[in-house]
Design an enzyme around this catalytic site. Structure first.
Site, PDB file in Angstrom:
ATOM      1  CG  PHE A 197       2.041   0.237  -6.316  1.00  0.00           C
ATOM      2  CD1 PHE A 197       3.095   0.555  -7.159  1.00  0.00           C
ATOM      3  CD2 PHE A 197       2.289   0.124  -4.944  1.00  0.00           C
ATOM      4  CE1 PHE A 197       4.383   0.746  -6.644  1.00  0.00           C
ATOM      5  CE2 PHE A 197       3.564   0.327  -4.427  1.00  0.00           C
ATOM      6  CZ  PHE A 197       4.612   0.626  -5.275  1.00  0.00           C
ATOM      7  CB  CYS A 235       2.115 -10.160  -7.759  1.00  0.00           C
ATOM      8  SG  CYS A 235       2.920  -8.798  -8.590  1.00  0.00           S
ATOM      9  CG  ASP A 279      -1.653  -4.954  -5.795  1.00  0.00           C
ATOM     10  OD1 ASP A 279      -0.849  -5.899  -5.726  1.00  0.00           O
ATOM     11  OD2 ASP A 279      -2.616  -4.936  -6.601  1.00  0.00           O
ATOM     12  CG  ASP A 312      -0.625   3.402 -11.121  1.00  0.00           C
ATOM     13  OD1 ASP A 312      -0.959   2.322 -10.618  1.00  0.00           O
ATOM     14  OD2 ASP A 312       0.112   3.471 -12.136  1.00  0.00           O
ATOM     15  NE  ARG A 364     -10.423  -5.976  -7.674  1.00  0.00           N
ATOM     16  CZ  ARG A 364      -9.512  -6.522  -8.490  1.00  0.00           C
ATOM     17  NH1 ARG A 364      -8.278  -6.062  -8.500  1.00  0.00           N
ATOM     18  NH2 ARG A 364      -9.824  -7.510  -9.281  1.00  0.00           N
TER      19      ARG A 364
HETATM   20  N1  SAH Z   1      -4.054  -2.848  -7.319  1.00  0.00           N
HETATM   21  C1  SAH Z   1      -4.351  -2.913  -8.722  1.00  0.00           C
HETATM   22  C2  SAH Z   1      -3.237  -3.537  -9.539  1.00  0.00           C
HETATM   23  C3  SAH Z   1      -1.858  -2.897  -9.373  1.00  0.00           C
HETATM   24  S1  SAH Z   1      -0.754  -3.246 -10.667  1.00  0.00           S
HETATM   25  C4  SAH Z   1      -5.685  -3.638  -8.913  1.00  0.00           C
HETATM   26  O1  SAH Z   1      -6.217  -4.204  -7.943  1.00  0.00           O
HETATM   27  O2  SAH Z   1      -6.210  -3.643 -10.027  1.00  0.00           O
HETATM   28  C5  SAH Z   1       0.615  -2.272 -10.308  1.00  0.00           C
HETATM   29  C6  SAH Z   1       0.493  -0.790 -10.663  1.00  0.00           C
HETATM   30  O3  SAH Z   1       1.657  -0.136 -10.178  1.00  0.00           O
HETATM   31  C7  SAH Z   1       0.438  -0.455 -12.139  1.00  0.00           C
HETATM   32  O4  SAH Z   1      -0.732   0.273 -12.395  1.00  0.00           O
HETATM   33  C8  SAH Z   1       1.683   0.412 -12.422  1.00  0.00           C
HETATM   34  O5  SAH Z   1       1.393   1.491 -13.294  1.00  0.00           O
HETATM   35  C9  SAH Z   1       1.982   0.936 -11.058  1.00  0.00           C
HETATM   36  N2  SAH Z   1       3.374   1.287 -10.750  1.00  0.00           N
HETATM   37  C10 SAH Z   1       4.508   0.607 -11.065  1.00  0.00           C
HETATM   38  N3  SAH Z   1       5.582   1.183 -10.491  1.00  0.00           N
HETATM   39  C11 SAH Z   1       5.134   2.263  -9.792  1.00  0.00           C
HETATM   40  C12 SAH Z   1       5.758   3.243  -8.974  1.00  0.00           C
HETATM   41  N4  SAH Z   1       7.065   3.233  -8.729  1.00  0.00           N
HETATM   42  N5  SAH Z   1       4.970   4.176  -8.403  1.00  0.00           N
HETATM   43  C13 SAH Z   1       3.634   4.197  -8.632  1.00  0.00           C
HETATM   44  N6  SAH Z   1       3.002   3.291  -9.381  1.00  0.00           N
HETATM   45  C14 SAH Z   1       3.736   2.332  -9.964  1.00  0.00           C
END
Ligand code: SAH
Length: 382
Positions: free
Chosen positions: A214, A326, A286, A236, A198
């Protein structure tokens, strides 16, 4: 065993003597009768035992847990990772010699997951030692993952010890501050593994239009804005995550006028932006873990390729893609190949300018390479 890997698969077990209960500590003995390790018994799992210790003189009792937890905390403190007002992964399961046990500290509260039968059996001892050694006020149990079923355990969440945490815990992640929802957030509440990444994103955003895919609770978006981003669009599927993202933007004293939040599926949204000829300077990808088992590998690669291809198409010349995976089953090599394939199909000349991994409070034990799961590339398009 000889390599000190902590897992004993059912195929390697010739026989179980006596009738140990689920999670009970058993001796692991070689075919020739030599003592190998002391391990937690998981009769329901393919991983039939997880090693607590390879030292015959050690017993897996409350003193053992207290000592090992003390070592884990000290290891973080010597690296300056455990600042009191911040958040830190204090116990990282197998990589910290405590299979199935994950504990994160958010300010004055601990949030943990007990993912194996042995971890579940000893969670009382573990929580008590953690509270004592950290001085935290309460321990919240987030053992509500489906993965527990593989161990014959039902999902559970609730207060384990001490006081109840507030609805949101504020953490100092320097330079950003975040609100964490320990009760309802993902995993233990937040993604500490991306902390350093980040910050890295923040350093590349001055005057840039950023697309944060995401976004969850806005982590990368907030550091991008603190780094001077001209605008930020957070995407998201989770509306509650985006509500918290909005609050996190406010918490950091940012105006929010140049920030958009959109509840959308990233796969579809990226295609839509392409049709609208919308472009960006910086894109963060992500996604959640796409692969839980080997038979999902191909499909996961298709998913990664899809979003990377779509994102690369939306970048202005000189633009930056921060792309992560991940999924532990996707190697660094394979991930790079997938991104290379995406660039090729997107018709973009691109190069890797940096590589990312999980933050140092998520170490990888050398006897447990599976502990390495987060990988990322900073790709610049020409
Ligand atoms: N980048 C964030 C963590 C991401 S976790 C951080 O640094 O804190 C992954 C996220 O993807 C979750 O919030 C989940 O709700 C979202 N997600 C999962 N599948 C998705 C999709 N198809 N489209 C959009 N968001 C999605």
């Amino acid at each position: 065993m000889l390599r000190r890997h902590p897992w004993i698969f059912s195929g390697a077990v010739q026989k179980v003597e006596g009738s140990p209960k689920i999670g009970e500590t058993v001796d692991v003995v070689s075919a020739s009768g030599g003592w190998l390790a002391s391990a937690a018994y998981s009769p329901e799992s393919q991983i039939q035992a997880r090693v607590w210790t390879f030292d015959r003189k050690t017993t897996a009792d409350s003193e053992f847990f207290r000592a090992r937890i003390g070592d884990c905390i000290a290891a973080r403190r010597t690296q300056g990772l455990d600042i009191p007002e911040g958040a830190c992964r204090l116990i990282g399961a197998e990589s910290d010699g405590l299979p199935g046990v994950v504990v994160d500290r958010y300010g004055d509260w601990l949030s943990g997951q007990f993912m194996s039968a042995g971890a579940e059996r000893h969670k009382g001892d573990i929580a008590a030692a953690m509270l004592e050694l950290t001085g935290c006020k309460g321990f919240w149990d987030r053992s509500d993952s489906d993965i527990r079923a593989k161990e014959g355990l039902v999902p559970h969440s609730g207060l384990l010890l001490g006081d109840e945490p507030p609805e949101f815990v504020e953490i100092d992640e320097r330079p950003a501050r975040f609100l964490v929802d320990i009760r309802n957030g993902h995993k233990t509440g937040y993604y500490l593994d991306q902390r350093d990444n980040r910050r890295a994103v923040g350093a590349h955003c001055q005057g840039q239009d950023v697309l944060n895919c995401f976004s969850y609770t806005g982590g990368f978006g907030v550091t991008a804005l603190l780094g001077g981003a001209a605008s930020c669009l957070n995407l998201d599927v989770s509306a509650p995550a985006l509500d918290l993202a909005r609050r996190n933007v406010e918490l950091n004293g940012l105006s929010g006028e140049n920030v958009e939040y959109r509840v959308a599926d990233v796969f579809a949204a990226l295609r839509e932006y392409r049709d609208e000829n919308r472009t960006f300077d910086v894109i963060v990808l992500d996604p959640p873990k796409f692969v839980e088992s080997r038979n999902q590998l191909q499909q996961a690669c298709r998913g990664y390729k899809d979003i990377n291809l779509s994102a690369l198409r939306l970048l202005r010349p000189g633009g930056l893609l921060f792309t992560f995976s991940c999924s532990g089953l996707i190697s660094d090599d394979l991930f790079q190949k997938v991104v290379a394939g995406a660039a090729l199909d997107a018709g973009r000349d691109a190069r890797i300018v940096r590589r990312f991994t999980q933050a140092p409070d998520h170490p990888v034990a050398l006897n447990f390479p599976e502990g390495s799961y987060l990988k990322g590339l900073l790709v610049q398009v020409m």
